[in-house]
Each structure stands twice: as structure tokens, then as C-alpha cells.
Design a protein around this motif. Structure first.
Motif, PDB file in Angstrom:
ATOM      1  N   VAL A  50       0.817  -1.218   0.000  1.00 40.28           N
ATOM      2  CA  VAL A  50       0.000   0.000   0.000  1.00 40.28           C
ATOM      3  C   VAL A  50       0.853   1.273   0.000  1.00 40.28           C
ATOM      4  N   ILE A  51       0.515   2.166  -0.928  1.00 38.07           N
ATOM      5  CA  ILE A  51       1.032   3.536  -0.894  1.00 38.07           C
ATOM      6  C   ILE A  51      -0.181   4.414  -0.607  1.00 38.07           C
ATOM      7  N   ALA A  52      -0.145   5.190   0.481  1.00 40.62           N
ATOM      8  CA  ALA A  52      -1.279   6.059   0.799  1.00 40.62           C
ATOM      9  C   ALA A  52      -0.845   7.518   0.691  1.00 40.62           C
ATOM     10  N   VAL A  53      -1.500   8.243  -0.206  1.00 41.77           N
ATOM     11  CA  VAL A  53      -1.231   9.672  -0.383  1.00 41.77           C
ATOM     12  C   VAL A  53      -2.186  10.425   0.539  1.00 41.77           C
ATOM     13  N   ALA A  86       3.448  12.509   8.614  1.00 42.08           N
ATOM     14  CA  ALA A  86       4.071  12.049   9.855  1.00 42.08           C
ATOM     15  C   ALA A  86       3.014  11.515  10.815  1.00 42.08           C
ATOM     16  N   LEU A  87       1.906  12.271  10.952  1.00 41.11           N
ATOM     17  CA  LEU A  87       0.851  11.852  11.890  1.00 41.11           C
ATOM     18  C   LEU A  87       0.233  10.519  11.472  1.00 41.11           C
ATOM     19  N   THR A  88       0.010  10.356  10.173  1.00 37.76           N
ATOM     20  CA  THR A  88      -0.613   9.116   9.703  1.00 37.76           C
ATOM     21  C   THR A  88       0.337   7.930   9.918  1.00 37.76           C
ATOM     22  N   ALA A  89       1.613   8.132   9.612  1.00 40.22           N
ATOM     23  CA  ALA A  89       2.589   7.047   9.834  1.00 40.22           C
ATOM     24  C   ALA A  89       2.658   6.690  11.324  1.00 40.22           C
ATOM     25  N   MET A  90       2.677   7.716  12.183  1.00 33.90           N
ATOM     26  CA  MET A  90       2.696   7.459  13.635  1.00 33.90           C
ATOM     27  C   MET A  90       1.471   6.662  14.065  1.00 33.90           C
ATOM     28  N   ALA A 120       4.899   1.693   9.062  1.00 36.57           N
ATOM     29  CA  ALA A 120       4.709   2.709   8.021  1.00 36.57           C
ATOM     30  C   ALA A 120       5.835   3.723   8.049  1.00 36.57           C
ATOM     31  N   VAL A 121       6.171   4.244   6.876  1.00 37.55           N
ATOM     32  CA  VAL A 121       7.133   5.356   6.806  1.00 37.55           C
ATOM     33  C   VAL A 121       6.538   6.462   5.956  1.00 37.55           C
ATOM     34  N   SER A 122       6.870   7.700   6.318  1.00 28.67           N
ATOM     35  CA  SER A 122       6.382   8.835   5.536  1.00 28.67           C
ATOM     36  C   SER A 122       7.440   9.261   4.526  1.00 28.67           C
ATOM     37  N   LEU A 123       6.979   9.732   3.376  1.00 24.14           N
ATOM     38  CA  LEU A 123       7.893  10.297   2.371  1.00 24.14           C
ATOM     39  C   LEU A 123       7.314  11.606   1.848  1.00 24.14           C
ATOM     40  N   THR A 124       8.165  12.619   1.720  1.00 24.23           N
ATOM     41  CA  THR A 124       7.728  13.857   1.051  1.00 24.23           C
ATOM     42  C   THR A 124       7.697  13.599  -0.462  1.00 24.23           C
ATOM     43  N   GLY A 125       7.152  14.538  -1.196  1.00 21.74           N
ATOM     44  CA  GLY A 125       7.130  14.391  -2.651  1.00 21.74           C
ATOM     45  C   GLY A 125       8.539  14.239  -3.207  1.00 21.74           C
ATOM     46  N   GLY A 145       8.610  -4.155   3.474  1.00 23.50           N
ATOM     47  CA  GLY A 145       7.377  -4.451   4.214  1.00 23.50           C
ATOM     48  C   GLY A 145       6.675  -3.238   4.781  1.00 23.50           C
ATOM     49  N   ASN A 146       7.117  -2.053   4.384  1.00 26.41           N
ATOM     50  CA  ASN A 146       6.485  -0.847   4.901  1.00 26.41           C
ATOM     51  C   ASN A 146       5.238  -0.455   4.111  1.00 26.41           C
ATOM     52  N   ILE A 147       4.357   0.233   4.816  1.00 23.74           N
ATOM     53  CA  ILE A 147       3.319   1.007   4.128  1.00 23.74           C
ATOM     54  C   ILE A 147       3.966   2.369   3.865  1.00 23.74           C
ATOM     55  N   VAL A 148       3.829   2.870   2.631  1.00 22.47           N
ATOM     56  CA  VAL A 148       4.412   4.184   2.330  1.00 22.47           C
ATOM     57  C   VAL A 148       3.324   5.258   2.433  1.00 22.47           C
ATOM     58  N   ILE A 149       3.555   6.231   3.291  1.00 16.26           N
ATOM     59  CA  ILE A 149       2.624   7.354   3.416  1.00 16.26           C
ATOM     60  C   ILE A 149       3.254   8.551   2.700  1.00 16.26           C
TER      61      ILE A 149
END
Ligand code: ADP
Ligand code: ASP
Ligand code: MG
Length: 405
Positions: A36-39, A79-83, A92-97, A128-132
Motif C-alpha cells: 500500500v502507498i497512501a497519499v 508524519a501523523l498518519t505514519a505514527m 509505516a514510513v512517511s515520504l515527502t514528494g 514491508g512498509n506502508i508508504v505514506i
């Protein structure tokens, strides 16, 4: 194992409870056996607040700094969603554009995506991460932060879905899907089950802000099918896809409204080659987006040219036109009015059905609503009316085409 791109809009992540709800939904999607990649968008109201802050410290903030500021809204949410996901046992890990490899041109505040190199995204998923992923932002080749225009998180999701060849792209919002009209305006509007790219594009670009129009353009170009769904329930949504047989049997798929418009008329312009080019070059040079250009037939050497633009851009349009009007010669006059709204009916069935415009105009006439301007394209008929009559106009036209639930 499928690869799914989901996008959650501002209302869907509008407070901590909603972020936790979204976190659960994303984790459930992964647990069902998917990558899953969640934008995510900025929390609702945040982008507007940032714009207000900018205007409070500067009369004329530069677009470069605007982008640095606006991109922070989405950075909070990733950041909040990954937390939130990590706190319920997910990974989960967060990524900027920029971190996700979204490269854009340098047109600050409405940049276009030029390339996506999602190396980091793939690596994170493999581990195995979800990417936010932060919506609405990218970076230029020179490393400058850019944003993709209001509503641009939709574009991030669709462009990323294309780049990673996702099996499914889901746009989660605060209504059950795309309706025959904004359900907050026309209560009897119905959810549309399937809609073609062209119809969705015309609806989006004529005011149905449920999808950003540039994102639909992108989806059509790269053949990204996507669904629009509600983040607060599990009801089936609307599938947006290429046109197929049978879709033309519906004459009018939906009705769009766009408020805060202005109409501009340049009266008595000389009827000779080059005049329209001068007028609209001036408008283009000022980066003003216009719509509904109307020019009357000239019988006596002079004609009138009208167009619509957003009311916010009217002062800029007037200033530009006042500069070039003296160069046109003759007795040219400029007239303009805000307080105008646009009503459009959209459907690919219009290509093969006659009498569509007459039906729309009759419905308005029977309700005493005056039409100010008219324009048509292959799959759209649009009119402008007084802004204070737009809701009534939308309702009667919606009913006339049998769209009521
Ligand atoms: P998000 O924050 O999820 O991106 P938006 O506010 O941008 O959500 O878009 C969703 C809103 O679009 C709905 O709340 C609805 O009021 C509005 N809208 C306008 N036209 C339509 C339409 N034809 N169908 C569904 N929603 C529409
Ligand atoms: N936060 C941005 C906006 O409000 C982008 C988005 O929500 O899609 O326009
Ligand atoms: Mg939106």
C-alpha cells in the motif's frame, strides 16, 4: 499480492480521530495481502490557513516561498498518519514528494509533474512498509519545493499509481463517489456508478471539485482507472475509466456549477485580423485562466468579444485589457461584472442526441432564470446566470434531465 495506491483528502484526515480511522483502513488493506502507498492531503483548513498567514505578513508573497510554506501542510499529515499506523502495530514510513522522486517543472504553486523516479518508494515497500506519501508537492531538478495546484493530492495519487503501475487506485473523500451534481447543493443527486474520463474531466473543469481536473487529464493520458469512494464507510464508489459501448445511451451524466465567476465584454472592437489575438495574448501573458469565449458575428465592421474568468482574477484582467485597448483603435469599451456563476451539463450522449440545449434552456426559462452567456462543446453545454440563482438553476436542470434520485 496487489499494489494499491489510496488517497485520503483533507476532511478524511481532518482531526486525530479521522487520522486514526484512516490508519486502520490503510493497515487493513495491507493485512488483506496488498502493498500500500497512501497519499494524504493536509488536514482540512490547513492549506487555507497557511495562505492567510502568508497574506498577513506580506502583500505580495513570492510563489517560491508560498510553495515552501504550503508543502508543510501535507508534511504534518504524513508524519501523523505514519505514527498512527505504527501505534496500532503496523509498519509505516512517511515520504515527502521530493523523497518519493516526484520531479516537476518550476512553475511555483501550479507545477506540472515532469518525471517520477520512485526508487525510495519501491525500497520501502520491499522492506514491508506502508508508504505514506505527501500529496500536492514535488521538487524541481534544482531541488526547489513546488506544489501542484489546489486539490493537487489527487494528481499525486494518480501519477504515482501510473509510475508504479498500481493494480488499483482509490481516491477516498467525504462523499460516496461522483454524483450527478454536488450532493451538498442538489440533495436529490445520485451517485454515478461508472463515468468516462472525458465526462469526469468536463465535470471537474467546470466546477465539480470532487476531483482535481488535472489529475483526471493525467489519468486519461496514462489510462489509470480509479475509483472515488467515501473514507468513512465501505459503500461502493464511482469507477472512472475509458469510454465503452453503451455509455452514450445516457445523454446527461451530470450537472456542474462554478461560483465566483466574472464576465468581461470588450464592446465595439474593430472586425479585422489580429484583434482577438492581441486581446487574448494580453490575458495569457498575465497568466489568467479564461473560459467561455463568445464573439458575435460582425455585420457592420465592429463586433463584441466576451469571456468569463474567476472573479478573483477580474481586477488583473481589467488592468491588462486597459493597457491594450487604446492600441485597438475605434471606440472600444470594456465592461465587466462579477457575481456570475456557470452551470454546465455534461454527457458523452450529447454527441448523438438532439434537443439537449433546448431542454436546458426551457427548464431555466420556466423558472424565470435569465441566461447571460452560452457556450457548447461536443459533450458539454454551459451557461452563465446570476450567482444568486445558481442553486435553483442547478436543481431545475437536474430534474429536467431525469437525474433526481
Ligand atoms: P477531498 O478533501 O477529499 O479532496 P474535496 O472537498 O476536494 O475533497 O471534494 C469533495 C467534495 O466535492 C464533496 O464534499 C462535494 O461537496 C464536492 N462535489 C462537487 N461536485 C461533486 C460531485 N459531482 N460529486 C460529488 N462531490 C462533489
Ligand atoms: N492541501 C491542498 C489543498 O488544499 C491539496 C489537496 O488537498 O489536494 O488544495
Ligand atoms: Mg480535493
Amino acid at each position: 499480492m496487489a499494489l494499491i495506491v489510496q488517497k485520503y483528502g483533507g476532511t478524511s484526515v481532518g482531526n486525530p480521530e479521522r487520522i486514526c480511522n484512516v490508519a486502520r483502513r490503510i493497515l487493513e488493506t495491507q493485512h488483506a495481502g496488498n502493498k500500500v502507498i497512501a497519499v494524504v492531503s493536509a488536514m482540512s483548513g490547513v492549506t487555507n490557513n497557511l495562505i492567510d498567514l502568508a497574506n498577513a505578513v506580506s502583500k505580495n508573497p513570492t510563489e517560491r516561498e508560498m510553495d515552501v510554506l504550503l508543502a508543510t501542510g501535507e508534511q504534518q499529515t504524513i508524519a501523523l498518519t505514519a505514527m498512527a499506523i505504527n501505534s496500532i502495530g503496523g509498519k509505516a514510513v512517511s515520504l515527502t514528494g521530493a523523497q518519493a522522486g516526484i520531479q516537476t517543472d518550476g512553475v511555483h504553486t501550479k507545477a506540472r509533474i515532469s518525471d517520477i523516479t520512485p526508487t525510495e518508494v519501491h525500497e520501502m515497500l520491499e522492506e514491508g512498509n506502508i508508504v505514506i506519501l505527501a500529496g500536492f508537492q514535488g521538487q524541481t531538478r534544482d531541488g526547489l519545493i513546488t506544489t501542484l495546484g489546489r486539490g493537487g493530492s489527487d494528481l499525486t495519487a494518480i501519477a504515482m499509481a501510473a509510475a508504479v503501475k498500481a493494480d488499483l487506485c482509490q481516491i477516498f473523500t467525504d462523499v460516496d463517489g461522483v454524483y450527478t451534481c454536488d450532493p451538498r447543493v442538489v440533495k436529490t443527486a445520485k451517485k454515478i456508478n461508472v463515468i468516462s474520463y472525458d465526462e469526469m474531466l468536463e465535470m471537474a473543469s467546470s466546477g465539480s471539485k470532487v476531483m482535481q481536473s488535472r489529475s483526471v487529464e493525467f489519468a486519461k493520458k496514462f489510462g489509470v482507472r480509479f475509483e472515488v469512494r467515501n473514507s468513512m464507510n465501505t459503500n461502493p464508489g464511482t469507477l472512472v475509466k475509458e469510454e465503452e459501448k453503451g455509455m452514450e445511451s445516457v445523454v446527461v451524466r451530470g450537472v456542474s456549477i462554478e461560483r465566483n465567476q466574472a464576465k468581461v465584454t470588450i464592446d465595439d472592437v474593430p472586425d479585422r485580423p489580429g484583434v482577438a489575438a492581441i486581446i487574448f495574448s494580453a490575458i495569457r501573458d498575465a497568466n489568467i485562466i479564461i473560459d467561455m469565449i463568445v464573439q458575435n458575428v460582425s455585420w457592420d465592421g465592429e463586433t463584441d468579444i466576451s469571456f468569463t474568468c474567476s472573479a478573483a482574477e477580474l481586477p488583473k484582467a481589467e488592468a491588462e485589457l486597459n493597457k491594450i485597448i487604446p492600441t485597438l483603435g475605434g471606440n472600444v469599451k470594456l465592461r465587466s461584472q462579477s457575481g456570475v456563476a456557470k452551470l454546465s451539463i455534461v454527457g458523452i450522449g450529447m454527441r448523438s442526441h438532439s434537443g439537449v440545449a433546448a431542454k436546458m434552456f426551457n427548464a431555466l426559462a420556466e423558472n424565470g432564470i435569465n441566461i447571460q452567456m452560452i457556450s457548447t462543446s461536443e459533450i458539454k453545454t454551459a451557461v452563465t446566470v446570476n450567482e444568486n440563482e445558481i442553486e435553483k438553476a442547478a436543481k431545475v436542470v437536474h430534474t429536467a434531465f431525469g437525474l433526481d434520485a
